[in-house]
Design a protein around this motif. Sequence first.
Motif, mmCIF file in Angstrom:
data_model
loop_
_atom_site.group_PDB
_atom_site.id
_atom_site.type_symbol
_atom_site.label_atom_id
_atom_site.label_comp_id
_atom_site.label_asym_id
_atom_site.label_seq_id
_atom_site.Cartn_x
_atom_site.Cartn_y
_atom_site.Cartn_z
ATOM 1 N N TYR A 1 -6.127 76.802 104.268
ATOM 2 C CA TYR A 1 -5.092 77.623 103.645
ATOM 3 C C TYR A 1 -5.326 79.093 103.946
ATOM 4 O O TYR A 1 -6.468 79.531 104.138
ATOM 5 N N ASP B 1 10.075 92.767 93.537
ATOM 6 C CA ASP B 1 9.363 91.811 94.385
ATOM 7 C C ASP B 1 8.993 90.578 93.567
ATOM 8 O O ASP B 1 8.842 90.666 92.357
ATOM 9 N N SER B 2 8.761 89.454 94.263
ATOM 10 C CA SER B 2 8.408 88.245 93.514
ATOM 11 C C SER B 2 7.061 88.432 92.808
ATOM 12 O O SER B 2 6.867 87.945 91.700
ATOM 13 N N ASN C 1 -1.929 94.155 102.419
ATOM 14 C CA ASN C 1 -1.840 92.766 102.877
ATOM 15 C C ASN C 1 -3.155 92.342 103.527
ATOM 16 O O ASN C 1 -3.228 92.220 104.742
ATOM 17 N N LEU D 1 -0.371 80.001 101.906
ATOM 18 C CA LEU D 1 0.316 79.187 102.918
ATOM 19 C C LEU D 1 -0.658 78.187 103.514
ATOM 20 O O LEU D 1 -1.854 78.486 103.637
ATOM 21 N N CYS E 1 1.425 75.218 96.908
ATOM 22 C CA CYS E 1 1.149 76.644 97.159
ATOM 23 C C CYS E 1 1.837 77.574 96.165
ATOM 24 O O CYS E 1 1.251 78.570 95.743
ATOM 25 N N ARG E 2 3.061 77.251 95.800
ATOM 26 C CA ARG E 2 3.788 78.126 94.875
ATOM 27 C C ARG E 2 3.125 78.143 93.498
ATOM 28 O O ARG E 2 2.938 79.205 92.902
ATOM 29 N N GLN F 1 0.024 87.671 97.197
ATOM 30 C CA GLN F 1 1.410 87.798 97.640
ATOM 31 C C GLN F 1 1.919 86.457 98.161
ATOM 32 O O GLN F 1 3.089 86.131 98.002
ATOM 33 N N ALA F 2 1.047 85.701 98.812
ATOM 34 C CA ALA F 2 1.467 84.402 99.353
ATOM 35 C C ALA F 2 0.251 83.524 99.599
ATOM 36 O O ALA F 2 -0.849 84.009 99.879
ATOM 37 N N THR G 1 -0.263 79.968 93.611
ATOM 38 C CA THR G 1 -0.072 81.425 93.652
ATOM 39 C C THR G 1 0.167 81.952 92.245
ATOM 40 O O THR G 1 -0.450 82.926 91.802
#
Lengths: 247, 247
Positions: free
Chosen positions: A4, B117-118, A59, A93, A72-73, A90-91, A76
């Motif tokens: 990941y 932003d999310s 980032n 994946l 993943c969602r 932020q993410a 997070t």
Amino acid sequence: MTKYKLILSYDGTNYSGWQVQPNGVSIQEKLEEAFLILLKEKVNVIGSGRTDAGVHALNQVAHFTFDGPLDCRKITFALNGLLPLDIRIQALLKADPDFHAQHSAKGKCYYYYLNLDSVKSPFFGPFSWHISRNLDLSAMKAAAKILVGTHDFTSFSNQQHLGACKKDPIRTLFRLDFVDWAYGIRLEFEGDGFLYKMVRNIVGTLQEVGTGKLKVEDIPLILEAKDRQRAGHAAPPQGLFLAYVIY
Amino acid sequence: MTKYKLILSYDGTNYSGWQVQPNGVSIQEKLEEAFLILLKEKVNVIGSGRTDAGVHALNQVAHFTFDGPLDCRKITFALNGLLPLDIRIQALLKADPDFHAQHSAKGKCYYYYLNLDSVKSPFFGPFSWHISRNLDLSAMKAAAKILVGTHDFTSFSNQQHLGACKKDPIRTLFRLDFVDWAYGIRLEFEGDGFLYKMVRNIVGTLQEVGTGKLKVEDIPLILEAKDRQRAGHAAPPQGLFLAYVIY
């Protein structure tokens, strides 16, 4: 094992840097603590590189492996619930099995914020270097132009103490741009890699060109000398942001 | 006695607001403390108006009188040396004898930062309202358009508790603009004056229009009702900035 990729931002003000270390709290440690609570397992989080104490990231990229599928969602959301507000995922994946946050990186971009107003901003103080003296920006730009390209950046690196781990000091700086922001100038450094403290040492040197302590003509001599003593002082950490990693 | 005008910025996060009050530390108090040390005299600093706990200012204006000449540049420098870093004097100027920071003001401009932003920004968290739900911005703009102009803003004010001190509730909003910033939308309110909590109550109401809880057609009815209960909730203080005062 599934690999990941994490993309995260942090305000580095209250941390001893990215990497886990005996004294002080690191970003990596806070992430691994959150994973331990969430996944009931020690997860080893590998970053694209260290950021020093007090340095920020917009980032930062990191990877980890985990045995099993993750939503993943949801992860997070849960990580952001567990992490302090100055570290935000932020993410998250799924990544290719051979992805490595550090070794797969083809380059990086750092921003350095100079606050050039006569009075330091109460809002951007922890996120910029306040210089109230007038700087000769055109001299600084001319000096920056000389640094762009492929050079031995030994004079701008604090790697001496790394001894046997000393890295190849040749790096390519793709661009070093001066961009206006509300309270001054943002220096944008994009390159294939950066030596230890290289960005801060370049910023400190450019500032000395700006005040007249160093001249534009000194820059080629500093590069040639391959001697850290020849360049300017390091700029303070709080103006530095890891903006993004290029893969 | 000579009259002086101060222009100052502050991060309101750690203060109970502009005005001196029994509980908590106020901006006014920090200024008066610094003047007492510097001028060996109690100086009464009058602001253009209050800002609430947690509200920020880019250019708050205040005045004071002092018996004798002051070197404005030196005093600015010395005040900034004495004040905490989250309060910064931008300028100190000699003012006309009849200048009054509050009564001479012809209008004010406030900014309210929405972070859309999310994931909440680790940098702008203390300076914006993070709303991760999708907002219907065109409905919000239509609602805002109705509020621009001269109206009785009683429904958007928390003045009931002021009793006898109740002010005339008619105010003119010159403009209410939606401006993009890095992480969302900045709402800019410029008007001839604002009732207590009026900006935050309007922002909270616009957010409810954005989520669909209120409709654009509700806005004229809310204005007409002259009842605070009819409008939306107050937006949180940390997104609000007093941007500038018009004289």
